[in-house]
Design a protein around this motif. Structure first.
Motif, short mmCIF file in Angstrom:
data_model
loop_
_atom_site.label_atom_id
_atom_site.label_comp_id
_atom_site.label_asym_id
_atom_site.label_seq_id
_atom_site.Cartn_x
_atom_site.Cartn_y
_atom_site.Cartn_z
N THR B 11 0.84 -1.19 0.00
CA THR B 11 0.00 0.00 0.00
C THR B 11 0.87 1.24 0.00
N GLU B 12 0.63 2.11 -0.97
CA GLU B 12 1.41 3.36 -1.05
C GLU B 12 1.01 4.27 0.10
N PRO B 13 1.98 4.90 0.75
CA PRO B 13 1.61 5.86 1.80
C PRO B 13 0.86 7.04 1.20
N ARG B 14 -0.04 7.59 1.97
CA ARG B 14 -0.82 8.72 1.46
C ARG B 14 0.06 9.95 1.32
N PRO B 15 -0.04 10.64 0.20
CA PRO B 15 0.83 11.80 0.01
C PRO B 15 0.48 12.95 0.94
N VAL B 16 1.51 13.58 1.42
CA VAL B 16 1.37 14.78 2.26
C VAL B 16 2.12 15.90 1.54
N VAL B 17 1.47 17.04 1.38
CA VAL B 17 2.11 18.19 0.73
C VAL B 17 2.54 19.18 1.79
N ILE B 18 3.71 19.76 1.60
CA ILE B 18 4.24 20.68 2.61
C ILE B 18 4.54 22.05 1.99
N ASP B 19 4.17 23.08 2.73
CA ASP B 19 4.46 24.46 2.33
C ASP B 19 5.80 24.87 2.97
N ALA B 20 6.23 26.07 2.66
CA ALA B 20 7.57 26.49 3.12
C ALA B 20 7.67 26.64 4.65
N GLY B 21 6.61 27.15 5.26
CA GLY B 21 6.67 27.48 6.69
C GLY B 21 7.20 26.37 7.58
N PRO B 22 6.56 25.19 7.58
CA PRO B 22 7.05 24.13 8.47
C PRO B 22 8.50 23.71 8.17
N ILE B 23 8.90 23.70 6.90
CA ILE B 23 10.30 23.34 6.60
C ILE B 23 11.23 24.37 7.23
N ASP B 37 9.46 11.23 8.92
CA ASP B 37 8.41 10.30 9.33
C ASP B 37 7.19 10.38 8.42
N PHE B 38 7.25 11.26 7.44
CA PHE B 38 6.20 11.32 6.42
C PHE B 38 6.79 10.68 5.16
N PRO B 39 6.47 9.41 4.90
CA PRO B 39 7.17 8.70 3.83
C PRO B 39 6.85 9.19 2.43
N SER B 40 5.75 9.89 2.28
CA SER B 40 5.40 10.39 0.95
C SER B 40 5.14 11.89 1.06
N LEU B 41 6.25 12.62 1.11
CA LEU B 41 6.19 14.07 1.34
C LEU B 41 6.48 14.79 0.01
N HIS B 42 5.66 15.77 -0.29
CA HIS B 42 5.77 16.43 -1.60
C HIS B 42 5.71 17.94 -1.45
N THR B 43 6.43 18.62 -2.33
CA THR B 43 6.27 20.06 -2.42
C THR B 43 6.58 20.52 -3.84
N THR B 44 6.47 21.81 -4.06
CA THR B 44 6.71 22.33 -5.41
C THR B 44 8.05 23.05 -5.46
N LYS B 45 8.54 23.23 -6.66
CA LYS B 45 9.79 23.96 -6.83
C LYS B 45 9.63 25.42 -6.37
N THR B 46 8.42 25.94 -6.51
CA THR B 46 8.16 27.32 -6.05
C THR B 46 8.32 27.41 -4.54
N VAL B 47 7.76 26.43 -3.83
CA VAL B 47 7.89 26.40 -2.37
C VAL B 47 9.36 26.25 -1.98
N TRP B 48 10.04 25.35 -2.67
CA TRP B 48 11.45 25.11 -2.32
C TRP B 48 12.29 26.37 -2.51
N ALA B 49 11.97 27.13 -3.54
CA ALA B 49 12.71 28.39 -3.78
C ALA B 49 12.51 29.34 -2.59
N GLU B 50 11.32 29.33 -2.04
CA GLU B 50 11.04 30.17 -0.88
C GLU B 50 11.83 29.68 0.34
N VAL B 51 11.89 28.37 0.48
CA VAL B 51 12.65 27.78 1.60
C VAL B 51 14.12 28.19 1.50
N VAL B 52 14.67 28.05 0.32
CA VAL B 52 16.10 28.35 0.12
C VAL B 52 16.38 29.84 0.33
#
Lengths: 64, 178
Positions: B11-23, B37-52
């Motif tokens: 069974t695939e783990p349910r996807p979780v999407v993350i925004d910049a704030g928590p990172i 601990d979230f095995p299927s964690l996803h975000t966008t390149k736009t969010v990642w740019a904000e993180v960086v």
């Protein structure tokens, strides 16, 4: 009515000026007040507190 | 970060999407490992740019379960577009909401009050940095005193804004938990 003096990043100011130039708002002040009103609507203290309490409930008793 | 693999028959783990704030906030607090601990964690390149932008020294390797997605030029659904304007969502938040729809994800990790409101109105469950930290106790990743120490360090070590009396209330509630 009080006067608020703020420092505004250039990019935000450019967007603000464009809104005024295009006629969406009459003055920058009008746009800032509208933006502030919307921010305060979505950042009410009771709402922020409820979100944190929801977080704690999930953290303690969530089923994931 | 990982790339998608083939089917394992499990069974695939349910996807979780993350925004910049928590990172950003978890990195500031030195507990980014909690996101593993979230095995299927996803975000966008736009969010990642904000993180960086906020955490330039943060390397993607710090988030081994995170998958980055580039979103195509497809136009926004009109209702989401209207909500984005009404709630003044930034590009990262908006892209995270788009990704939620694309992945049919149910859970968004996000600290922005307005983005949380929009996500909840669209039927998503939303949790923030505080929830992820408290969850660490339930999941056996941290002991209670460690979680309390992390929470109490939020005002000094992170840019997450929490009313002091609320933080105190949260800590008292945790302290009372078995």
């Amino acid at each position: 009515m009080k006067t608020l003096v703020i420092e505004c990043p250039d990019k935000l100011l450019e967007s603000l000026d464009r809104l005024v130039r295009d006629g969406w708002v009459e003055t920058p002040s009008q746009a800032v007040i509208e933006a502030l009103r919307r921010f305060l609507q979505s950042h009410r203290t009771d709402l922020l507190e409820a979100q944190v309490h929801d977080d704690v409930e999930w953290g303690l008793h969530g089923n994931d | 970060m990982t790339s998608s693999g083939g089917s394992t028959g499990m069974t695939e783990p349910r996807p979780v999407v993350i925004d910049a704030g928590p990172i950003i906030h978890l990195d500031e607090l030195g507990c980014l490992d909690l996101l593993a601990d979230f095995p299927s964690l996803h975000t966008t390149k736009t969010v990642w740019a904000e993180v960086v932008f906020h955490r330039p020294s943060l390397l993607p390797e710090a988030l081994p379960t995170l998958r980055l997605h580039g979103l195509g030029p497809r136009s926004l659904p009109p209702d989401l577009s209207a909500q984005a304007v009404a709630f003044d969502l930034d590009a990262g938040e908006l892209s995270a909401l788009r990704l939620m729809a694309e992945l049919t994800a149910q859970v968004l990790l996000c600290d922005d009050a307005a983005a949380r409101l929009v996500a909840e109105s669209r039927g998503h469950r939303v949790h923030g940095t505080v929830g992820v930290i408290v969850r660490a106790m339930r999941r056996g990743l941290r002991r209670k005193h460690e979680v309390l120490a992390l929470l109490q360090s939020i005002p000094e070590r992170s840019t997450l804004h929490l009313k002091p009396s609320l933080l105190c209330e949260v800590c008292q509630r945790l302290d009372a938990e078995a």
